[in-house]
Write an enzyme that holds these catalytic residues in place. Structure first.
Site, PDB file in Angstrom:
ATOM      1  CE1 TYR A 185      -3.855  -2.234   0.477  1.00  0.00           C
ATOM      2  CE2 TYR A 185      -2.645  -3.143   2.341  1.00  0.00           C
ATOM      3  CZ  TYR A 185      -3.695  -3.203   1.450  1.00  0.00           C
ATOM      4  OH  TYR A 185      -4.581  -4.238   1.515  1.00  0.00           O
TER       5      TYR A 185
ATOM      6  CG  HIS B 213      -7.148   4.650   0.503  1.00  0.00           C
ATOM      7  ND1 HIS B 213      -7.995   5.735   0.478  1.00  0.00           N
ATOM      8  CD2 HIS B 213      -7.829   3.688   1.191  1.00  0.00           C
ATOM      9  CE1 HIS B 213      -9.112   5.445   1.110  1.00  0.00           C
ATOM     10  NE2 HIS B 213      -9.038   4.218   1.561  1.00  0.00           N
TER      11      HIS B 213
ATOM     12  CG  PHE C 175      -5.285  -2.192   7.820  1.00  0.00           C
ATOM     13  CD1 PHE C 175      -4.716  -2.140   6.560  1.00  0.00           C
ATOM     14  CD2 PHE C 175      -4.871  -3.179   8.697  1.00  0.00           C
ATOM     15  CE1 PHE C 175      -3.750  -3.054   6.175  1.00  0.00           C
ATOM     16  CE2 PHE C 175      -3.910  -4.098   8.320  1.00  0.00           C
ATOM     17  CZ  PHE C 175      -3.350  -4.033   7.060  1.00  0.00           C
TER      18      PHE C 175
ATOM     19  CG  ASN D 224     -11.948   1.120   5.881  1.00  0.00           C
ATOM     20  OD1 ASN D 224     -11.607   2.193   5.400  1.00  0.00           O
ATOM     21  ND2 ASN D 224     -12.349   0.112   5.133  1.00  0.00           N
TER      22      ASN D 224
ATOM     23  CG  ASP E 267      -7.583   9.073   0.316  1.00  0.00           C
ATOM     24  OD1 ASP E 267      -8.453   8.622  -0.444  1.00  0.00           O
ATOM     25  OD2 ASP E 267      -7.409   8.643   1.475  1.00  0.00           O
TER      26      ASP E 267
ATOM     27  CG  ASN F 182     -15.294   3.355   4.336  1.00  0.00           C
ATOM     28  OD1 ASN F 182     -16.421   3.834   4.428  1.00  0.00           O
ATOM     29  ND2 ASN F 182     -14.985   2.438   3.441  1.00  0.00           N
TER      30      ASN F 182
END
Length: 187
Positions: A15, A20, A64, A66, A91, A112
């Site tokens: 990632y 994101h 993470f 969310n 973002d 989220n």
């Protein structure tokens, strides 16, 4: 005075340079400009620095995207930081690539990570700095788009935009959210 500056992203090398993760990238740029380094701590990577007489706690949650609210709530309470001294770097699909927009409060706008923060701290009344990542994806392709890497053209712009975010963070801590919005929004 103490501030909590949170960059949102997802942990793991897969990632690292995705759209994101621009929140992590903005916070990394600020930490580098401040000559501080992150160390692993509870709920995330943490660095500390000073801007004049202000103490800043920099946080990259490891929960993470969310579930970022757990880390934010913990550090607000642990460090006794008032909500008005929280700034979240995130973002935003709704903004053209590279657009920076500071807001004093507001809804999660379908993000989220912001939604989870609001749920965990029980308020929308915190500042957020949104970095536009654009929305050039086909219908139904939003998840793949936000988890994709930046184009070569976009990468050339990121360092310059992250330098501006460093100035926005400093201004937020020294001048407050309203004056910072006036100075930097729409530029």
């Amino acid at each position: 005075m103490k501030y909590l500056i949170v960059g949102l992203g997802n942990i793991g090398p897969e990632y690292q340079f995705t759209r994101h993760n621009i929140g992590f990238m903005m916070l990394d740029a600020f930490a580098k400009a401040s000559n501080v380094f992150f160390t692993e701590s509870r709920y995330g990577s943490v660095a500390r620095c000073r801007v004049k007489n202000r103490e800043l706690v920099l946080l990259k949650p490891n929960t993470f995207m969310n579930l970022s609210g757990n880390a934010v709530r913990y550090y607000l309470q642990q460090e006794n930081i008032p909500l008005e001294n929280l700034l979240v770097l995130v973002d935003d699909l709704a903004l053209p690539f590279g657009t920076l927009r500071l807001r004093a409060k507001g809804s999660g706008g379908g993000h989220n990570g912001l939604g989870n923060i609001q749920q965990m701290i029980g308020s929308e009344n915190y500042a957020r700095l949104r970095f536009g990542i654009g929305n050039q994806f086909v219908r139904g392709g939003q998840i793949d788009y936000v988890l994709s890497t930046f184009s070569e053209e976009e990468i050339k712009t990121i360092d310059e935009r992250c330098a501006v975010t460093t100035e926005i963070i400093k201004s937020f801590c020294l001048a407050g959210v309203q004056l910072t919005m006036t100075q930097f929004n729409n530029k």
